[in-house]
Design an enzyme around this catalytic site. Structure first.
Site, mmCIF file in Angstrom:
data_model
loop_
_atom_site.group_PDB
_atom_site.id
_atom_site.type_symbol
_atom_site.label_atom_id
_atom_site.label_comp_id
_atom_site.label_asym_id
_atom_site.label_seq_id
_atom_site.Cartn_x
_atom_site.Cartn_y
_atom_site.Cartn_z
ATOM 1 N N GLY A 20 9.769 5.902 2.135
ATOM 2 C CA GLY A 20 10.266 5.567 0.750
ATOM 3 C C GLY A 20 10.641 6.162 -0.166
ATOM 4 N N GLU A 69 14.081 7.185 1.254
ATOM 5 C CA GLU A 69 14.767 6.376 1.665
ATOM 6 C C GLU A 69 14.868 6.153 -0.550
ATOM 7 O OE1 GLU A 69 11.453 4.324 3.241
ATOM 8 O OE2 GLU A 69 12.659 3.060 4.370
ATOM 9 N N ALA A 98 5.670 5.117 -0.251
ATOM 10 C CA ALA A 98 5.483 4.318 -0.402
ATOM 11 C C ALA A 98 3.308 4.646 -0.652
ATOM 12 C CB ALA A 98 5.336 2.600 0.086
ATOM 13 N N GLU A 121 6.744 7.383 8.612
ATOM 14 C CA GLU A 121 5.843 5.473 8.535
ATOM 15 C C GLU A 121 5.422 5.995 10.661
ATOM 16 O OE1 GLU A 121 8.934 6.197 7.529
ATOM 17 O OE2 GLU A 121 8.660 5.175 5.694
HETATM 18 N N1 CAA Z 1 1.003 7.471 -0.971
HETATM 19 C C1 CAA Z 1 -0.836 7.644 -1.207
HETATM 20 N N2 CAA Z 1 -1.039 8.825 -1.820
HETATM 21 C C2 CAA Z 1 -0.572 9.865 -1.327
HETATM 22 C C3 CAA Z 1 0.887 9.817 -0.544
HETATM 23 C C4 CAA Z 1 1.194 9.230 -0.373
HETATM 24 N N3 CAA Z 1 2.745 8.520 0.499
HETATM 25 N N4 CAA Z 1 0.996 10.821 -0.299
HETATM 26 C C5 CAA Z 1 0.528 11.624 -0.825
HETATM 27 N N5 CAA Z 1 -0.966 11.512 -1.687
HETATM 28 C C6 CAA Z 1 -2.029 11.801 -2.173
HETATM 29 C C7 CAA Z 1 -2.555 12.273 -1.446
HETATM 30 O O1 CAA Z 1 -3.950 11.151 -0.865
HETATM 31 C C8 CAA Z 1 -3.687 13.352 -2.232
HETATM 32 O O2 CAA Z 1 -4.695 13.006 -3.468
HETATM 33 P P1 CAA Z 1 -6.130 13.183 -3.157
HETATM 34 O O3 CAA Z 1 -6.308 14.322 -4.220
HETATM 35 O O4 CAA Z 1 -6.832 12.008 -4.080
HETATM 36 O O5 CAA Z 1 -6.821 12.945 -1.837
HETATM 37 C C9 CAA Z 1 -2.361 13.357 -3.245
HETATM 38 O O6 CAA Z 1 -1.795 12.913 -2.930
HETATM 39 C C10 CAA Z 1 -2.085 15.063 -2.607
HETATM 40 O O7 CAA Z 1 -1.761 14.479 -1.321
HETATM 41 P P2 CAA Z 1 -2.684 16.324 0.047
HETATM 42 O O8 CAA Z 1 -3.448 16.873 -0.688
HETATM 43 O O9 CAA Z 1 -2.349 15.427 1.094
HETATM 44 O O10 CAA Z 1 -0.968 17.488 -0.433
HETATM 45 P P3 CAA Z 1 -0.630 17.946 0.658
HETATM 46 O O11 CAA Z 1 0.139 18.666 -0.032
HETATM 47 O O12 CAA Z 1 -1.886 18.624 1.139
HETATM 48 O O13 CAA Z 1 0.408 17.388 1.596
HETATM 49 C C11 CAA Z 1 2.268 15.570 2.163
HETATM 50 C C12 CAA Z 1 1.787 16.582 1.615
HETATM 51 C C13 CAA Z 1 2.229 16.323 3.414
HETATM 52 C C14 CAA Z 1 3.020 15.308 1.570
HETATM 53 C C15 CAA Z 1 1.127 13.981 1.938
HETATM 54 O O14 CAA Z 1 0.461 13.920 1.178
HETATM 55 C C16 CAA Z 1 1.302 13.180 3.181
HETATM 56 O O15 CAA Z 1 1.489 13.280 4.694
HETATM 57 N N6 CAA Z 1 1.582 12.625 2.533
HETATM 58 C C17 CAA Z 1 2.218 10.820 3.067
HETATM 59 C C18 CAA Z 1 3.520 10.847 3.473
HETATM 60 C C19 CAA Z 1 3.938 9.091 4.045
HETATM 61 O O16 CAA Z 1 3.258 9.279 5.058
HETATM 62 N N7 CAA Z 1 4.235 9.300 3.408
HETATM 63 C C20 CAA Z 1 5.093 7.804 4.076
HETATM 64 C C21 CAA Z 1 4.494 6.443 3.419
HETATM 65 S S1 CAA Z 1 4.371 4.847 4.104
HETATM 66 C C22 CAA Z 1 6.668 4.641 3.368
HETATM 67 O O17 CAA Z 1 6.793 5.338 2.284
HETATM 68 C C23 CAA Z 1 6.869 2.934 4.426
HETATM 69 C C24 CAA Z 1 7.937 2.596 3.544
HETATM 70 O O18 CAA Z 1 9.319 3.077 4.079
HETATM 71 C C25 CAA Z 1 8.488 2.455 2.175
#
Ligand code: CAA
Length: 258
Positions: free
Chosen positions: A109, A112, A66, A132
């Site tokens: 998500g 999911e 998400a 999460e």
């Molecule tokens: N939401 C918004 N933006 C996101 C995102 C997310 N879930 N995941 C990645 N991005 C964005 C980053 O902020 C970044 O943006 P900027 O370039 O503007 O800074 C861009 O995508 C590239 O990401 P990274 O620089 O972080 O890339 P990386 O290769 O270093 O890392 C990653 C990749 C490990 C996937 C890391 O991006 C990450 O941990 N993302 C979040 C994953 C996460 O926590 N997902 C769960 C979300 S909560 C949810 O989904 C609830 C549910 O049950 C529905």
């Protein structure tokens, strides 16, 4: 098809393909993206020319979850009052089969949404996770439920409580994905599987999907009874006559979806 900003849609024969397309945010699932995804899938589901659908992402990410920037400042009432995430469930309500073709990150998500599909074909580069817990929340669209049913309590607890990622190889060994293929072959493999499904008789495809899904909602005896009644019902179709006649006559069946 409508004009979309966060997804791409295309057809390949009788296969409808939706590509999640927010590359700068690793396909983070914004409200707009989920609206568009549900709309596009619904349109393919209603299209008589389509027999199976594929959801895919990019090389780096199926979807990284998400959109955290969209939800970071939500209050309890924002989330509860709007029933935040409720719409996502519609991905899992399509009647025609939906295959997830996953490369790169399928997190939160993203994992999911992949699990709402009927099965997952993964590239060897795929990484699955429910991170999460790192954000001070838990999965919100079935992660604790579908993952547990797919891989069992021990691994689901491990994933949900530590937030660790699982490789494609571990995901296949655990029963989360049906096949793992080299990344370069992912779309060919997914399209081949989807085209095979689309070439079958649609009544039996819909019946098979509904019956497998019933296994998650009922007891064994009720599930088997449901299956047998549906099986009996398929004898009312022209395609059952055609399929069995073709076998006896040693030729390929020509199904007419009725
Ligand atoms: N939401 C918004 N933006 C996101 C995102 C997310 N879930 N995941 C990645 N991005 C964005 C980053 O902020 C970044 O943006 P900027 O370039 O503007 O800074 C861009 O995508 C590239 O990401 P990274 O620089 O972080 O890339 P990386 O290769 O270093 O890392 C990653 C990749 C490990 C996937 C890391 O991006 C990450 O941990 N993302 C979040 C994953 C996460 O926590 N997902 C769960 C979300 S909560 C949810 O989904 C609830 C549910 O049950 C529905």
């Amino acid at each position: 098809m409508a004009e979309y900003e966060t997804i791409l849609t295309e057809t390949d024969g009788a296969v409808g393909i939706v590509t999640l397309n927010r590359p700068k945010a690793l396909n983070a699932l914004s409200a707009q993206l989920v609206d568009e995804l549900v709309d596009a899938l619904g349109a393919f589901d209603a299209d008589p020319a389509i027999g199976c659908m594929i959801i895919t992402g990019s090389e780096k990410a199926f979807a990284a979850g998400a959109d955290i920037t969209e939800m970071a400042t939500k209050s309890f009432w924002d989330a509860f009052g709007d029933d935040f995430l409720a719409k996502w469930d519609r991905v899992g309500t399509m009647r025609k089969p939906v295959i997830a073709a996953v490369q790169g990150f399928a997190l939160g998500g993203g994992c999911e949404i992949a699990m709402m599909c009927d099965f997952i074909i993964a590239a060897d580069t795929a990484k699955f996770g429910q991170p999460e817990i790192n954000l001070g929340v838990i999965p919100g669209v079935g992660g604790t439920q579908r993952l547990t049913r797919a891989i069992g309590k021990a691994k689901a607890m491990d994933m949900v409580l530590t937030g660790r990622m699982m490789s494609a190889e571990e995901a296949e060994r655990s029963g989360l994905v049906s096949r793992v293929v080299p990344a370069a072959e992912l779309m060919d493999e997914a399209k081949k599987a989807a085209a095979t499904i689309a070439s079958r008789s649609l009544p039996s495809v819909l019946a098979g999907k509904e019956s497998v899904n019933r296994a998650f909602e009922t007891t064994l005896s009720e599930g088997c009874r449901f299956e047998r009644r549906i099986f009996h019902g398929l004898f009312a179709t022209d395609d059952q006559k055609e399929g069995m006649a073709a076998f006896v006559e040693k030729r390929k069946p020509s199904f007419r979806n009725r």
